[in-house]
Design a protein around this motif. Structure first.
Motif, PDB file in Angstrom:
ATOM      1  N   VAL A  16       0.694  -1.120  -0.490  1.00  0.00           N
ATOM      2  CA  VAL A  16       0.310  -0.136   0.235  1.00  0.00           C
ATOM      3  C   VAL A  16       0.910   1.439   0.040  1.00  0.00           C
ATOM      4  N   ILE A  17       0.501   2.403  -0.659  1.00  0.00           N
ATOM      5  CA  ILE A  17       1.213   3.710  -0.624  1.00  0.00           C
ATOM      6  C   ILE A  17       0.387   4.771  -0.065  1.00  0.00           C
ATOM      7  N   SER A  18       1.612   5.070   1.059  1.00  0.00           N
ATOM      8  CA  SER A  18       0.578   5.797   1.724  1.00  0.00           C
ATOM      9  C   SER A  18       1.139   7.195   1.753  1.00  0.00           C
ATOM     10  N   GLY A  19       1.131   8.175   1.335  1.00  0.00           N
ATOM     11  CA  GLY A  19       2.543   9.390   1.289  1.00  0.00           C
ATOM     12  C   GLY A  19       3.425   9.468  -0.134  1.00  0.00           C
ATOM     13  N   ASP A  20       5.239   9.116   0.203  1.00  0.00           N
ATOM     14  CA  ASP A  20       5.882   8.754  -0.318  1.00  0.00           C
ATOM     15  C   ASP A  20       6.378   7.632   0.788  1.00  0.00           C
ATOM     16  N   ARG A  21       5.742   6.840   1.854  1.00  0.00           N
ATOM     17  CA  ARG A  21       6.000   5.611   1.996  1.00  0.00           C
ATOM     18  C   ARG A  21       5.487   4.457   1.412  1.00  0.00           C
ATOM     19  N   ILE A  22       5.856   3.054   1.342  1.00  0.00           N
ATOM     20  CA  ILE A  22       5.720   1.924   0.998  1.00  0.00           C
ATOM     21  C   ILE A  22       4.980   1.332   2.270  1.00  0.00           C
ATOM     22  N   LEU A  23       3.939   0.814   2.390  1.00  0.00           N
ATOM     23  CA  LEU A  23       4.183  -0.158   3.019  1.00  0.00           C
ATOM     24  C   LEU A  23       3.587  -1.857   2.563  1.00  0.00           C
ATOM     25  N   VAL A  24       4.656  -2.459   3.633  1.00  0.00           N
ATOM     26  CA  VAL A  24       4.691  -3.907   2.511  1.00  0.00           C
ATOM     27  C   VAL A  24       4.119  -4.856   4.032  1.00  0.00           C
ATOM     28  N   PRO A  25       3.425  -5.179   3.907  1.00  0.00           N
ATOM     29  CA  PRO A  25       2.682  -6.208   5.129  1.00  0.00           C
ATOM     30  C   PRO A  25       3.368  -7.612   4.558  1.00  0.00           C
ATOM     31  N   LEU A  26       3.994  -8.220   5.921  1.00  0.00           N
ATOM     32  CA  LEU A  26       4.944  -9.678   5.655  1.00  0.00           C
ATOM     33  C   LEU A  26       4.333 -10.460   6.071  1.00  0.00           C
TER      34      LEU A  26
END
Lengths: 353, 261
Positions: free
Chosen positions: A319-329
């Motif tokens: 998921v892209i949140s602003g300039d960050r990439i959130l990666v569930p593991l």
């Protein structure tokens, strides 16, 4: 004589515990998913839903406070326009949570099976498919507006063009249901189960991948098949739109690009590990996670591959949140990895037990 | 090892039968149970013979004599009993063996049923990796888990006036009890260790099976009930079923220590 009974009782008790343990090990599960409101990340991570501050990296709350194996959470959380966090559990209940405190504000208990897929949220409605074969339309207070019974379980997130809601089922069908009334507009049989979300193209064409290893383009007006293309293995997550092309990953670890109008793949890029989640487009880059603990960055023509290792398998869509990439593991040392737009890991989150 | 040798072969075999019978998982489990019983029939026939030999041995004069001779010295009695077991080549646990052999198979069957039904994403992912290459899994997914009134992937209940009655758990307990009572040779000496073991098994195995079938997927209950019925039929075909043991007040010819009644 009584003493001789004890070994038998002990043996049976041991066997009972062994089978009990065996049953626990087989508890149906899925993998963590994430959503964000820009300030917090909400992770459906099994026994809890966690809210993590994206600035301080601190856990703000977890729901429920005490872990329950009866209600694991894997369905991707959704955020309503008024800020509620909606999460569905394997205990058949859909919860509305306060984003700041995690307090339960409302529930919907009308479903009869697990919430597996993500939810589609519009300005006034929540559309969510359940393993009980029903698509439920709720208002933002979780009051049931209508339900539509399909032929099989719904694992993917629905999409809408404002007129109809489109979703696939494990029964190898793609449905169009009127978004207001819940009446069926059409249903199209496909070659395999639909596990992920359909994609609405720029001209309204629907694109959907199946467990039968085919990518379809469907006319949203009547459900007719415009074209289909075979890939080398099952498609789990749906395709993504990258400019004027579709990109989709498969179970063999291939990432493929197709023209929107149909025809053979423009390019195929073999990756290490299965692709289960959908690809994500960030600027000019295509991001795709695999189950070999890697997030790949590619450019639009499938070249310039840059692999970034993370500490767990990537089974769900980043998921892209602003300039960050959130990666569930999954099965990793952390539940969530947070990367910058260049793929550098900034931090990770692992809940304390 | 466990997965490769038992769970995956069972699961693939179940799926093959499922495909051949046109997509009925309940019928697939029943056919699977029949095939397992047929394949393990030689083992069971051998065990039945072994039980009969043990029965014969326990009625022998030598056995009765040591019961009498060492009635006040349990340790020595046990040593002598074990000596006779060894000499005759008989296992004192032979009568319990069928139940114990069934348990690892039960574990594997349970895992293969749940895995084959793939009711969640992680289970489908595992199934995708465990299915043999000759299967085109996409043709049979989703597996139809409905059979009669049951969802084979869930524990079974029949609701009467809002009360959930676990019919299959009751049937599993009853058939396990009937199988134990009618097929395990009646003990002639209730003080004998193996007789006590058999008695305990006849009492506790139905409870264990009831608990298992109450709490786990009903597909396993179908396997257990059909397996019990087939087990009784196998013994009946070999002329080894003692229906009288089900009668209230039935007592086998009991031998008190050292003496035949």
């Amino acid at each position: 004589m009584k003493k001789k009974i004890f070994p038998v009782l002990g043996l049976l008790l041991g066997l009972s515990l062994l089978l009990g343990g065996c049953a626990t090990g087989l508890t149906p599960g899925a993998w963590p998913t994430v959503a964000s409101n820009g300030e917090l990340a909400f992770i459906a991570g099994g026994a809890h839903v966690y809210a993590v501050d994206l600035q301080t990296h601190a856990e703000i709350w977890r729901f429920p406070e005490k872990a329950s194996t009866a209600a694991p959470f894997y369905a991707a959380p959704a955020i309503t326009p008024d800020g509620q966090v909606i999460v569905g559990g394997f205990n058949h209940t859909l919860y509305s949570l306060d984003p700041q405190t995690g307090a339960e504000t409302r529930t919907f208990t009308g479903a009869r099976d697990k919430w597996i897929g993500g939810m589609l949220v519009t300005d006034t409605r929540i559309y969510a498919g359940n393993a009980d074969y029903n698509l439920y339309a709720l208002d933002l207070n979780l009051n049931l507006q209508w339900s539509f019974q399909a032929d099989q379980s719904i694992w993917g997130t629905p999409v809408t063009d404002g007129t109809n809601v489109y979703f696939g089922t494990l029964g190898r069908k793609l449905y169009a249901v009127n978004a207001t009334s819940g009446e069926q507009a059409w249903a199209q049989s496909l070659d395999g189960a639909v596990l992920g979300a359909p994609l609405l193209g720029p001209d309204g064409t629907l694109y959907v991948g199946t467990y039968g290893s085919l990518l379809y383009a469907i006319d949203p007006r009547d459900g007719s098949i415009l074209w289909s293309e075979a890939v080398s293995s099952w498609i789990w997550g749906g395709p993504a739109l990258a400019g004027d092309r579709l990109v989709v990953g498969d179970g063999n670890g291939d990432l493929l690009s197709f023209p929107l109008g149909g025809g053979p793949a423009s390019w195929t890029q073999p990756l290490n590990g299965m692709v289960i989640g959908s690809p994500v487009v960030l600027g000019d880059a295509i991001l795709v996670g695999t189950d070999d603990n890697t997030l790949y960055f590619l450019n639009g023509d499938g070249g310039d591959i840059r692999p970034f290792a993370v500490s767990g398998k990537i089974h769900s869509t980043p998921v892209i949140s602003g300039d960050r990439i959130l990666v569930p593991l999954t099965e990793g040392e952390a539940l969530l990895a947070v990367l910058d737009a260049n793929g550098n890991q900034l931090w990770s989150y692992q809940p304390e037990k | 090892m466990w997965e490769t040798l038992l769970v995956n072969p069972f699961m693939n075999f179940l799926l093959l039968i499922y495909k051949l019978v046109g997509g009925n998982f309940g019928v697939a489990i029943i056919l699977f149970t029949i095939i397992i019983r047929v394949v393990t029939h030689p083992l069971m026939a051998s065990q039945i013979k072994s039980s009969a030999r043990m029965q014969e041995m326990q009625n022998s004069k030598e056995w009765q004599d040591i019961q009498k001779k060492y009635k006040d010295d349990r340790e020595k009695l046990a040593q002598e009993q074990m000596r006779i077991y060894r000499e005759k080549g008989i296992s004192p646990f032979a009568s319990c063996l069928p139940s114990f052999i069934q348990l690892p198979i039960l574990f594997a069957v349970y895992q293969s049923i749940v895995r084959a039904l793939a009711a969640s994403p992680s289970q489908l992912l595992i199934l995708s990796g465990a299915v043999y290459p000759f299967f085109k899994l996409a043709d049979i997914v989703p597996i139809n888990s409905k059979f009669l009134w049951m969802n084979l992937g869930q524990p079974e209940r029949i609701y009467v006036a809002g009360l959930g009655i676990p019919l299959l758990a009751i049937l599993a307990a009853v058939t396990t009890y009937v199988q134990s009572k009618t097929t395990v040779p009646a003990a002639t000496n209730p003080n004998d260790q193996s007789a006590m073991m058999s008695k305990m098994m006849a009492l506790y195995m139905p409870l264990l099976m009831a608990w298992i079938t109450y709490s786990l997927a009903s597909g396993l209950a179908v396997y257990i009930i059909v397996g019990n019925l087939l087990g009784i039929a196998q013994y009946a075909m070999l002329g080894k079923v003692n229906w009288k043991s089900l009668l209230p007040g039935y007592k086998p010819a009991v031998t008190t220590t050292g003496k035949k009644s």
